[in-house]
Design a protein around this motif. Sequence first.
Motif: not given
Length: 285
Positions: A43-70
């Motif tokens: 069910l997880a939309p992404y690999d939990p360890d996948y690093v995406d430096l273009n989306n650092v600390l992104a807020g909740p949205g359609a691409q990342h339901l709860l946002g992203t971490d550092a």
Amino acid sequence: MTLAISLPQAGLRRYGSLLSPLAWVALAVAAAVVLLSLFAPVLAPYDPDYVDLNNVLAGPGAQHLLGTDALGRDLFSRLMHGGRTSLLGPTIVVIGSTVLGLLLGLVAGWSEGWLGKVLGRVFDLLFAFPALLMAMLAIALFGKGLFAPILAMTIAYVPYVARLAQSLVVAERSRPYVQAYRVLGFRTPWVVLGRVLPNLIPTVGAQSTLNFGYVLADLAALSFIGLGVQPPTSDWGAMIEESRGALLGGYILPAFWPALVVVLVVVAVNVIGEELSDRIGGKLS
């Protein structure tokens, strides 16, 4: 001549009245978290360890339901996968401490001589050591990770179950049905394991349900201070610890979501445990 023996009925239908609405809500929350954690790889939309430096600390949205971490990792995916680790530890501790506690409590409660007294003193000694302190001592001996805290907390929670089981066995062994079995010549192991033990399971199960919430909070605390599950493994406590830098920078969501899940699960499990305790008739908390 017929001897009427009141056989104990240990089935949960003895206590099968409907749960309160609050308990049903708690049960739904706990079930949803467990199912999402179990099926995280699907069910997880992404690999939990996948690093995406273009989306650092992104807020909740359609691409990342709860946002992203550092590191740009999807928080929803990490929460789901983190549940597998965060729930595994308490489950092992509760199963291990319940089995050991039941066996030791049976022996201590049924033994009327020195053995029961010695086991009682051992339980008192174990009560003197807080679970977190024992876990830290185990970590100092065996190193950081999940093994040492699980081993230590299993031992630390044994007396909670054992002392309860001991008191229940002492009450059960004086009941008429036990005396009747003894008079009829039934062997002690059969009476204890076949008739007394089933009567303990509902009450002990309610206590173990409460213990689950306590262990979950303890293990999350150990991960938060860096002594439990180590990065990059997904774990709710470790996620909070990893988010301290972002929190100081004003980004609260990476720490808020795992903290919220821990609180929700602990509260839900405690509500269920309290409900079971009240239905069975014992105030265990």
